[in-house]
Design a protein around this motif. Sequence first.
Motif, PDB file in Angstrom:
ATOM      1  N   LEU A 252      64.245  40.747  -1.778  1.00 36.80           N
ATOM      2  CA  LEU A 252      64.029  40.140  -0.464  1.00 36.80           C
ATOM      3  C   LEU A 252      63.365  38.766  -0.581  1.00 36.80           C
ATOM      4  O   LEU A 252      63.556  37.895   0.268  1.00 36.80           O
ATOM      5  CB  LEU A 252      63.171  41.051   0.416  1.00 36.80           C
ATOM      6  N   ALA A 253      62.576  38.587  -1.637  1.00 37.16           N
ATOM      7  CA  ALA A 253      61.878  37.315  -1.838  1.00 37.16           C
ATOM      8  C   ALA A 253      62.746  36.275  -2.530  1.00 37.16           C
ATOM      9  O   ALA A 253      62.327  35.116  -2.657  1.00 37.16           O
ATOM     10  CB  ALA A 253      60.608  37.548  -2.660  1.00 37.16           C
ATOM     11  N   LEU A 254      63.941  36.652  -2.960  1.00 34.67           N
ATOM     12  CA  LEU A 254      64.768  35.746  -3.762  1.00 34.67           C
ATOM     13  C   LEU A 254      65.153  34.457  -3.039  1.00 34.67           C
ATOM     14  O   LEU A 254      65.048  33.376  -3.634  1.00 34.67           O
ATOM     15  CB  LEU A 254      66.020  36.479  -4.254  1.00 34.67           C
ATOM     16  N   PRO A 255      65.601  34.481  -1.772  1.00 42.28           N
ATOM     17  CA  PRO A 255      65.958  33.215  -1.112  1.00 42.28           C
ATOM     18  C   PRO A 255      64.796  32.221  -1.070  1.00 42.28           C
ATOM     19  O   PRO A 255      64.980  31.032  -1.353  1.00 42.28           O
ATOM     20  CB  PRO A 255      66.360  33.663   0.301  1.00 42.28           C
TER      21      PRO A 255
ATOM     22  N   HIS B 245      66.919  19.541   6.519  1.00 47.10           N
ATOM     23  CA  HIS B 245      66.213  18.959   7.665  1.00 47.10           C
ATOM     24  C   HIS B 245      66.050  19.978   8.790  1.00 47.10           C
ATOM     25  O   HIS B 245      66.101  19.639   9.973  1.00 47.10           O
ATOM     26  CB  HIS B 245      66.932  17.698   8.155  1.00 47.10           C
ATOM     27  N   LYS B 246      65.839  21.236   8.384  1.00 44.04           N
ATOM     28  CA  LYS B 246      65.636  22.332   9.321  1.00 44.04           C
ATOM     29  C   LYS B 246      64.503  23.228   8.816  1.00 44.04           C
ATOM     30  O   LYS B 246      64.344  23.388   7.599  1.00 44.04           O
ATOM     31  CB  LYS B 246      66.913  23.182   9.469  1.00 44.04           C
ATOM     32  N   PRO B 247      63.742  23.866   9.721  1.00 45.29           N
ATOM     33  CA  PRO B 247      62.654  24.762   9.290  1.00 45.29           C
ATOM     34  C   PRO B 247      63.191  26.156   8.993  1.00 45.29           C
ATOM     35  O   PRO B 247      62.899  27.126   9.700  1.00 45.29           O
ATOM     36  CB  PRO B 247      61.720  24.762  10.507  1.00 45.29           C
ATOM     37  N   LEU B 248      63.992  26.266   7.946  1.00 42.52           N
ATOM     38  CA  LEU B 248      64.640  27.534   7.625  1.00 42.52           C
ATOM     39  C   LEU B 248      63.642  28.665   7.452  1.00 42.52           C
ATOM     40  O   LEU B 248      63.915  29.813   7.821  1.00 42.52           O
ATOM     41  CB  LEU B 248      65.470  27.377   6.341  1.00 42.52           C
ATOM     42  N   PHE B 249      62.483  28.353   6.871  1.00 40.05           N
ATOM     43  CA  PHE B 249      61.432  29.345   6.651  1.00 40.05           C
ATOM     44  C   PHE B 249      60.180  28.995   7.464  1.00 40.05           C
ATOM     45  O   PHE B 249      59.075  29.348   7.079  1.00 40.05           O
ATOM     46  CB  PHE B 249      61.069  29.419   5.168  1.00 40.05           C
ATOM     47  N   SER B 250      60.360  28.280   8.577  1.00 41.11           N
ATOM     48  CA  SER B 250      59.255  27.862   9.434  1.00 41.11           C
ATOM     49  C   SER B 250      58.421  26.780   8.758  1.00 41.11           C
ATOM     50  O   SER B 250      58.877  26.117   7.819  1.00 41.11           O
ATOM     51  CB  SER B 250      58.383  29.062   9.828  1.00 41.11           C
ATOM     52  N   TRP B 251      57.164  26.578   9.233  1.00 39.62           N
ATOM     53  CA  TRP B 251      56.259  25.582   8.663  1.00 39.62           C
ATOM     54  C   TRP B 251      54.821  25.975   8.952  1.00 39.62           C
ATOM     55  O   TRP B 251      54.563  27.085   9.422  1.00 39.62           O
ATOM     56  CB  TRP B 251      56.584  24.180   9.177  1.00 39.62           C
TER      57      TRP B 251
ATOM     58  N   ILE C 183      65.600  34.015  20.421  1.00 38.51           N
ATOM     59  CA  ILE C 183      65.934  33.226  19.233  1.00 38.51           C
ATOM     60  C   ILE C 183      67.063  33.930  18.491  1.00 38.51           C
ATOM     61  O   ILE C 183      66.867  35.015  17.942  1.00 38.51           O
ATOM     62  CB  ILE C 183      64.719  33.052  18.303  1.00 38.51           C
ATOM     63  N   PRO C 184      68.259  33.349  18.456  1.00 47.26           N
ATOM     64  CA  PRO C 184      69.395  33.992  17.768  1.00 47.26           C
ATOM     65  C   PRO C 184      69.113  34.188  16.282  1.00 47.26           C
ATOM     66  O   PRO C 184      68.375  33.413  15.659  1.00 47.26           O
ATOM     67  CB  PRO C 184      70.541  33.000  17.986  1.00 47.26           C
ATOM     68  N   TRP C 185      69.754  35.197  15.713  1.00 49.43           N
ATOM     69  CA  TRP C 185      69.500  35.556  14.321  1.00 49.43           C
ATOM     70  C   TRP C 185      69.917  34.466  13.342  1.00 49.43           C
ATOM     71  O   TRP C 185      69.363  34.358  12.257  1.00 49.43           O
ATOM     72  CB  TRP C 185      70.206  36.870  13.984  1.00 49.43           C
ATOM     73  N   LYS C 186      70.896  33.652  13.702  1.00 52.39           N
ATOM     74  CA  LYS C 186      71.328  32.619  12.769  1.00 52.39           C
ATOM     75  C   LYS C 186      70.223  31.598  12.505  1.00 52.39           C
ATOM     76  O   LYS C 186      70.263  30.882  11.499  1.00 52.39           O
ATOM     77  CB  LYS C 186      72.587  31.928  13.272  1.00 52.39           C
ATOM     78  N   TYR C 187      69.236  31.504  13.404  1.00 50.93           N
ATOM     79  CA  TYR C 187      68.128  30.580  13.204  1.00 50.93           C
ATOM     80  C   TYR C 187      66.945  31.227  12.487  1.00 50.93           C
ATOM     81  O   TYR C 187      66.162  30.536  11.847  1.00 50.93           O
ATOM     82  CB  TYR C 187      67.656  30.028  14.558  1.00 50.93           C
TER      83      TYR C 187
ATOM     84  N   ALA D  43      63.186  35.976   8.690  1.00 51.47           N
ATOM     85  CA  ALA D  43      63.092  37.439   8.721  1.00 51.47           C
ATOM     86  C   ALA D  43      63.109  38.021   7.313  1.00 51.47           C
ATOM     87  O   ALA D  43      62.368  38.962   6.999  1.00 51.47           O
ATOM     88  CB  ALA D  43      64.239  38.012   9.550  1.00 51.47           C
ATOM     89  N   CYS D  44      63.960  37.456   6.460  1.00 54.49           N
ATOM     90  CA  CYS D  44      64.031  37.912   5.070  1.00 54.49           C
ATOM     91  C   CYS D  44      62.702  37.680   4.360  1.00 54.49           C
ATOM     92  O   CYS D  44      62.198  38.549   3.648  1.00 54.49           O
ATOM     93  CB  CYS D  44      65.156  37.180   4.354  1.00 54.49           C
ATOM     94  N   SER D  45      62.114  36.495   4.590  1.00 51.67           N
ATOM     95  CA  SER D  45      60.818  36.172   3.997  1.00 51.67           C
ATOM     96  C   SER D  45      59.729  37.101   4.515  1.00 51.67           C
ATOM     97  O   SER D  45      58.869  37.562   3.757  1.00 51.67           O
ATOM     98  CB  SER D  45      60.465  34.717   4.303  1.00 51.67           C
ATOM     99  N   LEU D  46      59.757  37.379   5.822  1.00 52.68           N
ATOM    100  CA  LEU D  46      58.761  38.284   6.411  1.00 52.68           C
ATOM    101  C   LEU D  46      58.894  39.688   5.839  1.00 52.68           C
ATOM    102  O   LEU D  46      57.882  40.322   5.498  1.00 52.68           O
ATOM    103  CB  LEU D  46      58.939  38.315   7.933  1.00 52.68           C
ATOM    104  N   CYS D  47      60.123  40.181   5.706  1.00 50.15           N
ATOM    105  CA  CYS D  47      60.336  41.513   5.139  1.00 50.15           C
ATOM    106  C   CYS D  47      59.834  41.584   3.699  1.00 50.15           C
ATOM    107  O   CYS D  47      59.253  42.594   3.278  1.00 50.15           O
ATOM    108  CB  CYS D  47      61.806  41.883   5.201  1.00 50.15           C
ATOM    109  N   ALA D  48      60.051  40.491   2.945  1.00 47.13           N
ATOM    110  CA  ALA D  48      59.548  40.453   1.571  1.00 47.13           C
ATOM    111  C   ALA D  48      58.030  40.529   1.556  1.00 47.13           C
ATOM    112  O   ALA D  48      57.437  41.188   0.687  1.00 47.13           O
ATOM    113  CB  ALA D  48      60.021  39.170   0.888  1.00 47.13           C
TER     114      ALA D  48
END
Length: 460
Positions: free
Chosen positions: A61-64, A253-259, A339-343, A348-353
């Motif tokens: 889960l932490a891989l990305p 140029h996007k907050p894929l994993f927030s900030w 907030i749609p899942w694509k964003y 979510a993956c990071s949080l689950c990890a």
Amino acid sequence: MLTSSQIKHLIHCTALVVFSIWLISSLLPVADAESEKLDPWATYGYLNTLILYILRILVLLALPQVLLNALGLLCYNAFPEAVVLKGSPILTPLICFRIVTRGDFPQLVKENVTKNLSNCSEAGIENFIIEVVSDRALHLVQRSRIREVIVPTSYRPRSGAMYKARALQYCLESDVNILSDDDYVVHLDEETIMTSESIRGILNFVLEKKYDFGQGMITYANGQVINWFTTLADSIRVADDMGKLRAQFYIFHKPLFSWKGSFIVSRVGAERDVSYDHGIKGSIAEDCYFAMHAFMKGYTFDFVDGEMYEKSPFSSWDFIQQRKRWVQGISMAVRASEIPWKYKALLACSLCAWITMPLSLTNIVTGFIYPLPVPNWLNILALIVSAVNVYMYFFGVIKSLSVYRLGLLKYGLCLISLIFVILMSAILESVAIIMALFGDKKKFYVVKKDWINDEGLQSV
């Protein structure tokens, strides 16, 4: 001819790759040997074997996030040259350095406002103000470049936003806001100290006028260190800034994993459009919720050069409470139906990890007691996750601490002690995760930010 900066980066890249290869080559044969010719379903039973396989897979889960951290650390100079101003400070729109506080630490705020005002003058910035937003009056010295805003107790945002989000939203109200849509806000915490480098980085970001939001690196070991354990534990956050944060902003140029919630640079018009008025679900980790909404609305982000200074939590309890709030706040953002899942998929993956980290850590023990036959690729990926995460602690210390300031002996002790720090940090974060899952979900814990120095004065 390579510069000193390029040589340091090359050494760092070599260290990360060599350490990863060494860890894989050392542990992979052990894992293969212990699981050879073993039938786990017969040896451990079906239920136990299934649980053991799930525990092994959870690590992925932490891989990305790990891959993005590695990409940022390897592909972009981790020891950049001094920030060079790319234009005239006179040409910038108004820049508001905004500090939001409950008013619990007035002396701290006053001292840091003075320091930051001096740093702005030294950096040559012309068009700026420092705005302190507080729940109670701090009685700051009246100056032309300082504005004190008191949030009325009667103020209620439309959605019921609370805590820091409420104060941030108050600043955006039309009868309070004094900035135009093309001006910029730089968000700081109470203890944040700007540097000339970070101010020049902000000026370059503003002068470029290409992106709506930006964020830069924060270190935690400048000045007097109050708690060496929490400071060293936060070294991974420094590496996270130089890795994941840079990669997601430079490439996508996007907050894929927030900030994070400070050293944020925002164009006022974009910030007012996104707003902080998102109810209680956007009030526990208001920075994360804001970033996801800005992402959803199509705004663009970039990395800001330079670094700012902050302090790590002063106690292990504050460390736990800080992480607890982050887990709860990010969970609310991930569960938000608007907030749609694509964003938010990668978040979510990071949080689950993060949430399953206590379970993933059991592999350290169960991997030796209960060996399993698993594909080599799974073991290799799991070891890459471990190698990058461990290396990030060492990199963060190297970026944060100066051997010239500490001395060779103390500097070496800090690096050696990281083995203990990593272990204890994992235990405390596991406690924080358990508290977050089963504790009060709507409490905004504020960590202690003042201390008593040798002269008996409150300071940071």
